[in-house]
Design an enzyme around this catalytic site. Structure first.
Site, PDB file in Angstrom:
ATOM      1  N   HIS A  19       0.839  -1.208   0.000  1.00  0.00           N
ATOM      2  CA  HIS A  19       0.000   0.000   0.000  1.00  0.00           C
ATOM      3  C   HIS A  19       0.874   1.257   0.000  1.00  0.00           C
ATOM      4  O   HIS A  19       0.584   2.224  -0.713  1.00  0.00           O
ATOM      5  CB  HIS A  19      -0.888   0.040   1.251  1.00  0.00           C
ATOM      6  CG  HIS A  19      -1.911  -1.052   1.314  1.00  0.00           C
ATOM      7  ND1 HIS A  19      -2.154  -1.775   2.454  1.00  0.00           N
ATOM      8  CD2 HIS A  19      -2.762  -1.538   0.373  1.00  0.00           C
ATOM      9  CE1 HIS A  19      -3.127  -2.656   2.220  1.00  0.00           C
ATOM     10  NE2 HIS A  19      -3.501  -2.546   0.957  1.00  0.00           N
ATOM     11  N   LYS A  43     -16.964  -5.704   8.974  1.00  0.00           N
ATOM     12  CA  LYS A  43     -15.769  -6.490   9.312  1.00  0.00           C
ATOM     13  C   LYS A  43     -15.364  -6.192  10.759  1.00  0.00           C
ATOM     14  O   LYS A  43     -15.628  -5.105  11.261  1.00  0.00           O
ATOM     15  CB  LYS A  43     -14.604  -6.082   8.400  1.00  0.00           C
ATOM     16  CG  LYS A  43     -14.722  -6.591   6.975  1.00  0.00           C
ATOM     17  CD  LYS A  43     -13.409  -6.283   6.251  1.00  0.00           C
ATOM     18  CE  LYS A  43     -13.494  -6.468   4.765  1.00  0.00           C
ATOM     19  NZ  LYS A  43     -12.302  -5.947   4.084  1.00  0.00           N
ATOM     20  N   ARG A  93      -2.388  -6.586  -7.965  1.00  0.00           N
ATOM     21  CA  ARG A  93      -1.336  -7.580  -7.784  1.00  0.00           C
ATOM     22  C   ARG A  93      -1.449  -8.684  -8.828  1.00  0.00           C
ATOM     23  O   ARG A  93      -0.655  -8.781  -9.718  1.00  0.00           O
ATOM     24  CB  ARG A  93      -1.413  -8.182  -6.362  1.00  0.00           C
ATOM     25  CG  ARG A  93      -0.849  -7.292  -5.283  1.00  0.00           C
ATOM     26  CD  ARG A  93      -1.380  -7.671  -3.943  1.00  0.00           C
ATOM     27  NE  ARG A  93      -2.821  -7.544  -3.897  1.00  0.00           N
ATOM     28  CZ  ARG A  93      -3.567  -7.772  -2.840  1.00  0.00           C
ATOM     29  NH1 ARG A  93      -3.018  -8.186  -1.733  1.00  0.00           N
ATOM     30  NH2 ARG A  93      -4.865  -7.611  -2.877  1.00  0.00           N
ATOM     31  N   SER A 131      -3.104  -7.609   3.288  1.00  0.00           N
ATOM     32  CA  SER A 131      -3.428  -7.334   4.695  1.00  0.00           C
ATOM     33  C   SER A 131      -3.862  -8.612   5.408  1.00  0.00           C
ATOM     34  O   SER A 131      -3.478  -8.851   6.550  1.00  0.00           O
ATOM     35  CB  SER A 131      -4.553  -6.307   4.786  1.00  0.00           C
ATOM     36  OG  SER A 131      -4.119  -5.075   4.280  1.00  0.00           O
TER      37      SER A 131
END
Ligand code: ADP
Length: 162
Positions: A19, A43, A93, A131
């Protein structure tokens, strides 16, 4: 001359070196980069959104570039309207990111046709960092020192041992 800004949104729970790299590269292109930290009520985060904002601001404070780190919740397009920035930066990615990210970009454009999403390709050395993997590693007692900025290490170790 126009003052160009972009929003780099994400959960950033935690903010990783991947990030950080995207934020710094965006700041080479844009005069101001908003790092928008999603406060996602669904979450259960490892670090609270306010804490993530504080730590990211600390990390970026020492770097070249103009950043504003803020919390947001709800629709990204609403946040973009609030800050009057129609440009979103996201990192890519692998091909799995591509599917999810294009779907998000199309949905955001559907919700607001003025929104433009730009993708920046992750560096190879960061392409395996996510993450969620960092969270797993820290929970299992692995070494995260090469995965996240220094400021995140001890808060992550503390919150994972709770
Ligand atoms: P979200 O929960 O919105 O997917 P993340 O915090 O996981 O947010 O990621 C924010 C953005 O950063 C996404 O566009 C994601 O693809 C990108 N990203 C995540 N990890 C990396 C990495 N290692 N290198 C480059 N970009 C990354």
């Amino acid at each position: 001359m126009r003052n160009r800004s972009a929003v780099f949104p994400g959960s950033f729970d935690p903010f990783t070196n991947g990030h950080l790299d995207i934020a710094l590269r965006a700041a080479e292109i844009f005069d101001l980069v908003y790092v928008a930290v999603l406060n996602n009520a669904e979450k259960s985060p490892l670090l609270k959104a306010e804490r993530r904002v504080e730590l990211i601001a600390r990390v970026l404070g020492g770097k070249k570039g103009n950043f504003k780190v803020e919390c947001f919740d709800g629709l990204l397009v609403e946040y973009l309207r609030k800050v009057k920035v129609p440009c979103v930066v996201r990192g890519l990615r692998a091909t799995t990111d591509y599917e999810y990210e294009t779907q998000m970009a199309l949905m955001n454009r559907h919700l607001d046709s003025s929104v433009e999403t730009l993708f920046m390709v992750a560096r190879e050395e960061h392409s395996y960092i996510s993450s969620s993997m960092v969270k797993q590693v820290v929970r299992l007692g692995g070494d995260i020192s090469a995965l996240v900025p220094k400021a995140f290490i001890s808060p992550l170790l503390k919150s994972s041992s709770k």
